[in-house]
Design an enzyme around this catalytic site. Structure first.
Site, PDB file in Angstrom:
ATOM      1  N   ASP A 110      12.617  27.180 -10.904  1.00  0.00           N
ATOM      2  CA  ASP A 110      13.202  26.150 -11.778  1.00  0.00           C
ATOM      3  C   ASP A 110      14.190  25.288 -10.996  1.00  0.00           C
ATOM      4  O   ASP A 110      14.190  24.057 -11.106  1.00  0.00           O
ATOM      5  CB  ASP A 110      13.848  26.778 -13.031  1.00  0.00           C
ATOM      6  CG  ASP A 110      14.792  27.942 -12.728  1.00  0.00           C
ATOM      7  OD1 ASP A 110      14.797  28.439 -11.583  1.00  0.00           O
ATOM      8  OD2 ASP A 110      15.522  28.361 -13.645  1.00  0.00           O
ATOM      9  N   ASP A 170       0.422  25.817  -8.776  1.00  0.00           N
ATOM     10  CA  ASP A 170      -0.342  24.889  -9.615  1.00  0.00           C
ATOM     11  C   ASP A 170       0.592  23.829 -10.185  1.00  0.00           C
ATOM     12  O   ASP A 170       0.311  22.630 -10.140  1.00  0.00           O
ATOM     13  CB  ASP A 170      -1.027  25.678 -10.729  1.00  0.00           C
ATOM     14  CG  ASP A 170      -1.846  24.791 -11.646  1.00  0.00           C
ATOM     15  OD1 ASP A 170      -2.563  23.918 -11.131  1.00  0.00           O
ATOM     16  OD2 ASP A 170      -1.755  24.960 -12.875  1.00  0.00           O
TER      17      ASP A 170
HETATM   18  C1  IPM Z   1      -6.022  23.014  -9.912  1.00  0.00           C
HETATM   19  C2  IPM Z   1      -6.517  23.081 -11.327  1.00  0.00           C
HETATM   20  C3  IPM Z   1      -7.145  24.441 -11.576  1.00  0.00           C
HETATM   21  C4  IPM Z   1      -6.060  25.478 -11.384  1.00  0.00           C
HETATM   22  C5  IPM Z   1      -7.813  24.598 -12.951  1.00  0.00           C
HETATM   23  C6  IPM Z   1      -8.901  23.566 -13.134  1.00  0.00           C
HETATM   24  C7  IPM Z   1      -8.359  25.978 -13.165  1.00  0.00           C
HETATM   25  O1  IPM Z   1      -5.489  22.784 -12.224  1.00  0.00           O
HETATM   26  O2  IPM Z   1      -6.837  23.151  -8.984  1.00  0.00           O
HETATM   27  O3  IPM Z   1      -4.821  22.810  -9.696  1.00  0.00           O
HETATM   28  O4  IPM Z   1      -5.291  25.776 -12.306  1.00  0.00           O
HETATM   29  O5  IPM Z   1      -5.987  26.001 -10.273  1.00  0.00           O
HETATM   30 MN    MN Z   2      -3.632  22.207 -11.261  1.00  0.00          MN
END
Ligand code: IPM
Ligand code: MN
Length: 361
Positions: A222, A246
């Site tokens: 965070d 992500d």
């Molecule tokens: C990414 C995407 C994927 C993830 C999804 C589509 C599963 O958001 O490549 O960042 O969460 O890894």
């Molecule tokens: Mn993603």
């Protein structure tokens, strides 16, 4: 040199449009620089899944391991497949089964006009993120109990293995050292996730000890999210788990021009690896020539580097950078750049022309 076979999986939505430009540009570059690349197309994605139920055929992973040097991937996700189970079966399956443990995502600003941060320009936004790509909250470990009742229990188990954490940390430090960088920051939530992220903290301290020239800093995610907006220049290499990676890499994309320029590699060093733009399939703009092909091209540049073609990789990076600065661009960038709008195809054609010039062809 033996031919390096590349499996092209354009997938859904805008995937095919950007993949077409990507392969066109890479194939020409291969010709100009005598690179031994061959491209083979595979139709996996929603259309195929809806037609005959195929997600990935039996034996495909083994075929990739045995016969291919890389996968060049567009995007998967289609509103006709609720829950997008085919996407998990294609993309996440390749990440897991090919053990592509490094999700490498550069956050590079190509032009000052694309910075959303007041007073932050090219020197401030030059970082790269190492996202762990084979465990964390993505393994599907968990379950529900009494589903659909008021007493429902739902659990998602975060998987952190010492080996998995060590190898992504090592990759981040190795990258920093190899590039003459001086700082690696690890993001976790060790103040709350005592077990899993306690492991990350301990592993980070040990790996950092082996790389005494690198300044190693562990941060709560965070606080890092906030600081990335306040002073992105304080960071060079960021390493984190699957889910935090992500999220942070989308933040990184937003700081550097958006998803239209965000490239990625899903890498296992020395093995078949997968290169894809970070943007998804964007079904709302599919088939209209609005999709930005530059993230696909930048992912192509990362693929060339992985395949041992560093000079060609840099040429493509330069051509894309010039395109952003001086060319026509797709609507996602054109407004901020104040440049003429080009279609997916037109932008690709201009990048191609720049490559011809750069190589003196
Ligand atoms: C990414 C995407 C994927 C993830 C999804 C589509 C599963 O958001 O490549 O960042 O969460 O890894
Ligand atoms: Mn993603």
């Amino acid at each position: 040199m033996t031919t390096q076979r590349i499996a092209v999986i354009p997938g859904d939505g805008i995937g095919p449009e950007v993949a077409q430009v990507g392969v066109q540009v890479l194939a020409r570059l291969a010709q100009l620089k005598s690179l031994p690349l061959s491209f083979e197309w595979f139709d996996f994605g929603a259309e195929r899944y809806l037609k005959d139920g195929t997600i990935l055929p039996d034996g495909f992973m083994q075929k990739l391991r045995d016969d291919y040097a890389a996968v060049y991937f567009g995007a998967v996700g289609d509103p006709r497949v609720p829950g997008n189970e085919h996407a998990k079966g294609i993309l996440l399956a390749m990440r897991f089964e090919l053990d592509l443990y490094i999700n490498l995502r550069p956050c590079l600003l190509f032009d000052e006009r694309l910075s959303p941060l007041k007073g932050k320009g090219l020197p401030h936004l030059q970082l790269i993120m190492f996202r762990e790509n084979t465990e964390g909250l993505y393994t599907g470990t968990g379950g529900t109990f009494k589903k659909g009742t008021p007493d429902e229990i739902a659990q998602e188990v975060e998987v952190n293995t010492r080996k998995g954490v060590d190898r992504i940390l090592e990759a981040a430090f190795h990258h920093a050292e190899a590039r003459g960088l001086t700082k690696v920051c690890m993001a976790d939530k060790a103040n709350v996730m005592l077990f899993g992220h306690g492991l990350w903290r301990r592993a980070f301290a040990e790996v950092a000890k082996k790389h005494p020239k690198i300044q190693a800093k562990a941060m709560y995610v965070d606080a890092l999210a906030m600081d990335l907006i306040r002073q992105p220049e304080a960071y060079q290499v960021i390493v984190t788990n699957n889910l935090f990676g992500d999220i942070l890499t989308d933040l990184g994309a937003a700081l550097t021009g958006g998803l239209g320029l965000a490239a990625s590699g899903n890498i296992h060093p020395g093995r078949v690896s997968l290169f894809e733009p970070v943007h998804g399939s964007a079904p709302d703009i599919a088939g209209q020539g609005k999709a930005n092909p530059l993230a696909m091209l930048l992912s192509g540049s990362m693929m060339l580097e992985h395949l041992g073609h560093g000079a060609a990789s840099l040429l493509l990076l330069q051509a894309v950078s010039e395109q952003v600065k001086h060319g026509r661009n797709t609507p996602d960038l054109a407004k901020a750049l104040g440049c003429p709008v080009g279609t997916t195809q037109e932008v690709g054609a201009e990048v191609l022309a720049r490559l011809e010039l750069l190589t003196g062809a």
